[in-house]
Write an enzyme that holds these catalytic residues in place. Structure first.
Site, mmCIF file in Angstrom:
data_model
loop_
_atom_site.group_PDB
_atom_site.id
_atom_site.type_symbol
_atom_site.label_atom_id
_atom_site.label_comp_id
_atom_site.label_asym_id
_atom_site.label_seq_id
_atom_site.Cartn_x
_atom_site.Cartn_y
_atom_site.Cartn_z
ATOM 1 N N CYS A 113 0.888 -1.171 0.000
ATOM 2 C CA CYS A 113 0.000 0.000 0.000
ATOM 3 C C CYS A 113 0.917 1.208 0.000
ATOM 4 O O CYS A 113 1.489 1.559 1.040
ATOM 5 C CB CYS A 113 -0.910 0.014 1.218
ATOM 6 S SG CYS A 113 -1.918 1.523 1.300
ATOM 7 N N CYS A 116 -0.658 4.419 2.336
ATOM 8 C CA CYS A 116 -0.684 4.411 3.804
ATOM 9 C C CYS A 116 -0.468 2.980 4.310
ATOM 10 O O CYS A 116 0.646 2.477 4.206
ATOM 11 C CB CYS A 116 -1.984 5.000 4.321
ATOM 12 S SG CYS A 116 -3.469 4.320 3.560
ATOM 13 N N SER A 117 -1.507 2.366 4.864
ATOM 14 C CA SER A 117 -1.341 1.018 5.417
ATOM 15 C C SER A 117 -2.569 0.166 5.138
ATOM 16 O O SER A 117 -2.972 -0.625 5.995
ATOM 17 C CB SER A 117 -1.075 1.095 6.917
ATOM 18 O OG SER A 117 -2.143 1.764 7.572
ATOM 19 N N CYS A 118 -3.179 0.311 3.971
ATOM 20 C CA CYS A 118 -4.362 -0.481 3.632
ATOM 21 C C CYS A 118 -3.991 -1.966 3.622
ATOM 22 O O CYS A 118 -3.004 -2.363 2.984
ATOM 23 C CB CYS A 118 -4.909 -0.054 2.275
ATOM 24 S SG CYS A 118 -5.562 1.624 2.276
#
Length: 206
Positions: A113, A116-118
């Site tokens: 990702c 961000c941190s999906c």
């Protein structure tokens, strides 16, 4: 994650902005190296323990993959509509869409990702710290084969590597190749072979 090279060559994946994180990782790496060197732990045991701590939901992902390995009709549904197929197993899915991508002898999939941190948290639990690091998010698309090599996965040049960039609407899950004797094993035995890293794509063979 194993490191057998000079980090001066590039930005280490585990490095975050805070200096404390860097120092902590140096200590962890040194301790891990000593314990493995003395035969008190194996690298696999360390990886498994970290995965257990960071991804309490990994058993759900393993359940999905084991089912796909032994049930061709389910596998078809999983590849067609990942979210619906996962929900068939009474696993509540909070993500809007789950896209399952299949590894083959000629193709390997890697999940990241860049924004961000999906991450498919409802299936895999919390993402590992390296997954949300700026270094992994940047390098996984810039030099994915080198990143995989740092995880111990040296992908042959004739294997196509596809990097999937997750976002708020789409979360990806890798369907690894099953072991040759999958049809002779129980679902629970198969689940035990599947790690979080397989489902992100930083590991390949089970």
């Amino acid at each position: 994650m194993p490191h057998d090279h000079d980090h001066g060559e590039h930005e280490a994946i585990v490095i975050e902005d805070e200096a404390g994180n860097i120092e902590a990782q140096i200590v962890v790496d040194a301790l891990q190296e000593v314990l493995i060197g003395k035969g008190l732990l194996t690298a696999h045991e360390v990886t498994a323990a970290i995965a257990k701590l960071e991804s309490p939901g990994i058993h759900l992902g393993a359940k999905v993959i084991a089912k796909a390995w032994i049930d061709p009709a389910y596998k078809d549904r999983l590849l067609k509509d990942g979210r619906a197929a996962v929900q068939e197993l009474d696993i509540p899915v909070t993500e809007a869409r789950i896209i399952v991508v299949e590894n083959t002898p000629d193709l390997h999939n890697l999940i990241t990702c860049t924004l961000c941190s999906c991450y498919p948290r409802s299936i895999l639990g919390q993402p590992p710290s390296w997954y949300i690091s700026k270094a992994y998010r940047a390098r996984s698309v810039r030099e994915p084969r080198r990143v995989l090599a740092e995880f111990g996965l040296h992908l042959a040049d004739d294997i196509q590597l596809v990097v999937h960039d997750s976002n708020a609407d789409m979360r990806y899950l890798v369907l690894p190749q099953p072991p040759a004797d999958a049809d002779q094993q129980t679902p629970s035995d198969l689940e035990a072979l599947i790690s979080r890293d397989h489902l992100i794509g930083v590991a390949r063979d089970v």
